[in-house]
Design a protein around this motif. Structure first.
Motif, PDB file in Angstrom:
ATOM      1  N   LYS A  79      33.682  14.577 -48.113  1.00 52.00           N
ATOM      2  CA  LYS A  79      32.627  14.125 -49.022  1.00 52.00           C
ATOM      3  C   LYS A  79      31.279  13.980 -48.322  1.00 52.00           C
ATOM      4  N   VAL A  80      31.278  14.071 -46.989  1.00 56.39           N
ATOM      5  CA  VAL A  80      30.046  13.912 -46.223  1.00 56.39           C
ATOM      6  C   VAL A  80      29.251  15.204 -46.247  1.00 56.39           C
ATOM      7  N   LYS A  81      28.051  15.126 -46.766  1.00 54.35           N
ATOM      8  CA  LYS A  81      27.159  16.288 -46.764  1.00 54.35           C
ATOM      9  C   LYS A  81      26.425  16.381 -45.435  1.00 54.35           C
ATOM     10  N   ASP A  82      25.928  15.238 -44.947  1.00 54.32           N
ATOM     11  CA  ASP A  82      25.193  15.218 -43.691  1.00 54.32           C
ATOM     12  C   ASP A  82      25.019  13.773 -43.242  1.00 54.32           C
ATOM     13  N   ILE A  83      24.592  13.627 -42.004  1.00 51.15           N
ATOM     14  CA  ILE A  83      24.237  12.318 -41.459  1.00 51.15           C
ATOM     15  C   ILE A  83      22.803  12.445 -40.978  1.00 51.15           C
ATOM     16  N   VAL A  84      21.953  11.550 -41.435  1.00 53.02           N
ATOM     17  CA  VAL A  84      20.519  11.663 -41.150  1.00 53.02           C
ATOM     18  C   VAL A  84      19.954  10.324 -40.669  1.00 53.02           C
ATOM     19  N   ILE A  85      18.797  10.416 -40.038  1.00 50.35           N
ATOM     20  CA  ILE A  85      18.020   9.221 -39.726  1.00 50.35           C
ATOM     21  C   ILE A  85      16.906   9.164 -40.755  1.00 50.35           C
ATOM     22  N   ASN A  86      16.857   8.069 -41.493  1.00 49.52           N
ATOM     23  CA  ASN A  86      15.857   7.895 -42.539  1.00 49.52           C
ATOM     24  C   ASN A  86      14.865   6.831 -42.095  1.00 49.52           C
ATOM     25  N   GLU A  87      13.740   6.770 -42.751  1.00 47.44           N
ATOM     26  CA  GLU A  87      12.755   5.757 -42.411  1.00 47.44           C
ATOM     27  C   GLU A  87      12.363   4.985 -43.661  1.00 47.44           C
ATOM     28  N   ALA A  88      11.981   3.749 -43.440  1.00 47.38           N
ATOM     29  CA  ALA A  88      11.524   2.888 -44.520  1.00 47.38           C
ATOM     30  C   ALA A  88      10.326   2.100 -44.009  1.00 47.38           C
ATOM     31  N   ILE A  89       9.479   1.696 -44.935  1.00 46.96           N
ATOM     32  CA  ILE A  89       8.336   0.876 -44.561  1.00 46.96           C
ATOM     33  C   ILE A  89       8.614  -0.547 -45.022  1.00 46.96           C
ATOM     34  N   PRO A 104      30.210  15.110 -56.439  1.00 43.36           N
ATOM     35  CA  PRO A 104      31.465  15.806 -56.728  1.00 43.36           C
ATOM     36  C   PRO A 104      31.315  16.947 -57.733  1.00 43.36           C
ATOM     37  N   VAL A 105      30.332  16.851 -58.612  1.00 41.48           N
ATOM     38  CA  VAL A 105      30.119  17.891 -59.617  1.00 41.48           C
ATOM     39  C   VAL A 105      29.264  19.028 -59.057  1.00 41.48           C
ATOM     40  N   GLU A 106      28.194  18.676 -58.359  1.00 45.03           N
ATOM     41  CA  GLU A 106      27.302  19.668 -57.769  1.00 45.03           C
ATOM     42  C   GLU A 106      27.213  19.421 -56.263  1.00 45.03           C
ATOM     43  N   PRO A 107      28.064  20.093 -55.443  1.00 39.81           N
ATOM     44  CA  PRO A 107      28.147  19.815 -54.007  1.00 39.81           C
ATOM     45  C   PRO A 107      26.853  20.023 -53.212  1.00 39.81           C
ATOM     46  N   HIS A 108      25.905  20.782 -53.744  1.00 43.25           N
ATOM     47  CA  HIS A 108      24.635  20.963 -53.031  1.00 43.25           C
ATOM     48  C   HIS A 108      23.701  19.769 -53.227  1.00 43.25           C
ATOM     49  N   ARG A 109      24.064  18.858 -54.120  1.00 47.19           N
ATOM     50  CA  ARG A 109      23.277  17.645 -54.360  1.00 47.19           C
ATOM     51  C   ARG A 109      23.910  16.445 -53.658  1.00 47.19           C
ATOM     52  N   ILE A 110      23.115  15.390 -53.518  1.00 46.18           N
ATOM     53  CA  ILE A 110      23.576  14.161 -52.876  1.00 46.18           C
ATOM     54  C   ILE A 110      23.868  13.122 -53.959  1.00 46.18           C
ATOM     55  N   SER A 111      25.060  12.533 -53.896  1.00 47.67           N
ATOM     56  CA  SER A 111      25.423  11.530 -54.894  1.00 47.67           C
ATOM     57  C   SER A 111      25.141  10.108 -54.425  1.00 47.67           C
ATOM     58  N   GLN A 112      25.185   9.899 -53.099  1.00 44.58           N
ATOM     59  CA  GLN A 112      25.019   8.543 -52.593  1.00 44.58           C
ATOM     60  C   GLN A 112      24.512   8.585 -51.157  1.00 44.58           C
ATOM     61  N   VAL A 113      23.730   7.594 -50.805  1.00 40.92           N
ATOM     62  CA  VAL A 113      23.247   7.412 -49.435  1.00 40.92           C
ATOM     63  C   VAL A 113      23.865   6.118 -48.919  1.00 40.92           C
ATOM     64  N   VAL A 114      24.655   6.224 -47.825  1.00 38.53           N
ATOM     65  CA  VAL A 114      25.352   5.062 -47.278  1.00 38.53           C
ATOM     66  C   VAL A 114      24.721   4.698 -45.934  1.00 38.53           C
ATOM     67  N   PRO A 115      23.993   3.587 -45.855  1.00 35.87           N
ATOM     68  CA  PRO A 115      23.395   3.180 -44.579  1.00 35.87           C
ATOM     69  C   PRO A 115      24.456   2.654 -43.611  1.00 35.87           C
ATOM     70  N   VAL A 116      24.233   2.914 -42.318  1.00 43.06           N
ATOM     71  CA  VAL A 116      25.145   2.487 -41.256  1.00 43.06           C
ATOM     72  C   VAL A 116      24.397   1.505 -40.361  1.00 43.06           C
ATOM     73  N   PHE A 117      25.089   0.570 -39.744  1.00 38.86           N
ATOM     74  CA  PHE A 117      24.511  -0.438 -38.849  1.00 38.86           C
ATOM     75  C   PHE A 117      23.449  -1.277 -39.559  1.00 38.86           C
ATOM     76  N   GLN A 118      23.733  -1.683 -40.787  1.00 37.77           N
ATOM     77  CA  GLN A 118      22.743  -2.433 -41.564  1.00 37.77           C
ATOM     78  C   GLN A 118      22.381  -3.778 -40.954  1.00 37.77           C
ATOM     79  N   SER A 119      23.355  -4.494 -40.428  1.00 36.70           N
ATOM     80  CA  SER A 119      23.065  -5.831 -39.927  1.00 36.70           C
ATOM     81  C   SER A 119      22.444  -5.827 -38.537  1.00 36.70           C
ATOM     82  N   ALA A 120      22.707  -4.787 -37.742  1.00 39.57           N
ATOM     83  CA  ALA A 120      22.193  -4.756 -36.372  1.00 39.57           C
ATOM     84  C   ALA A 120      20.736  -4.282 -36.294  1.00 39.57           C
ATOM     85  N   LYS A 121      20.346  -3.381 -37.167  1.00 42.90           N
ATOM     86  CA  LYS A 121      18.986  -2.828 -37.211  1.00 42.90           C
ATOM     87  C   LYS A 121      18.508  -2.301 -35.849  1.00 42.90           C
TER      88      LYS A 121
END
Length: 148
Positions: A79-89, A104-121
């Motif tokens: 289900k993983v399309k990619d892993i990226v580094i995103n930025e926020a202000i 799941p319906v259109e695999p070239h699209r992204i259904s969800q963005v799951v942040p990692v290491f949220q508490s550690a920043k």
């Protein structure tokens, strides 16, 4: 093989990144950061497992808190399309690692963005270390899934 490096979080606090290499398709990243509360020293640990074993592939994310609470999320690597580094202000630019899930319906699209290491920043230099390893695992998974 295991190694540990020190980094800092977005506020300048100390972080420790432990990396364990089990195989080309299985690595563990453990990011630990001590947090000072009003009355005691607490610790927050975030662990990300990126594992690929034959047909069963998954990504496990576990957050452990000083209170004893633990939260675990499993994501199928298919289900993983990619892993990226995103930025926020947020008063300044901060960076965070995200897992992009396929629609799941259109695999070239992204259904969800799951942040990692949220508490550690962690800061960008730490995220780049984890990002590069994740990309190696994704490339290895793609190479082994396309070979006959």
């Amino acid at each position: 093989m295991e190694d540990e490096r020190s980094f800092s979080d977005i506020c300048g606090g100390r972080l420790a990144l432990q990396r364990r290499y089990y195989s080309p398709s299985c690595r563990e990243f453990c990011l630990s950061c001590p947090r000072l509360s009003l009355r005691s020293l607490t610790a927050v640990t975030c662990t990300v497992w990126l594992a690929a074993y034959g047909l069963f592939t998954l990504c496990e994310m576990t957050s452990s808190y000083a209170s004893g609470k633990e939260s675990t999320t499993f994501i199928e690597m298919g289900k993983v399309k990619d892993i990226v580094i995103n930025e926020a202000i947020y008063m300044k630019v901060i960076y965070y690692l995200c897992i992009l899930l396929k629609d799941p319906v259109e695999p070239h699209r992204i259904s969800q963005v799951v942040p990692v290491f949220q508490s550690a920043k962690p800061r960008l230099d730490c995220l780049i270390e984890v990002y590069r390893s994740c990309q190696e695992i994704l490339a290895h998974q793609k190479a082994t899934s396309t070979s006959p």
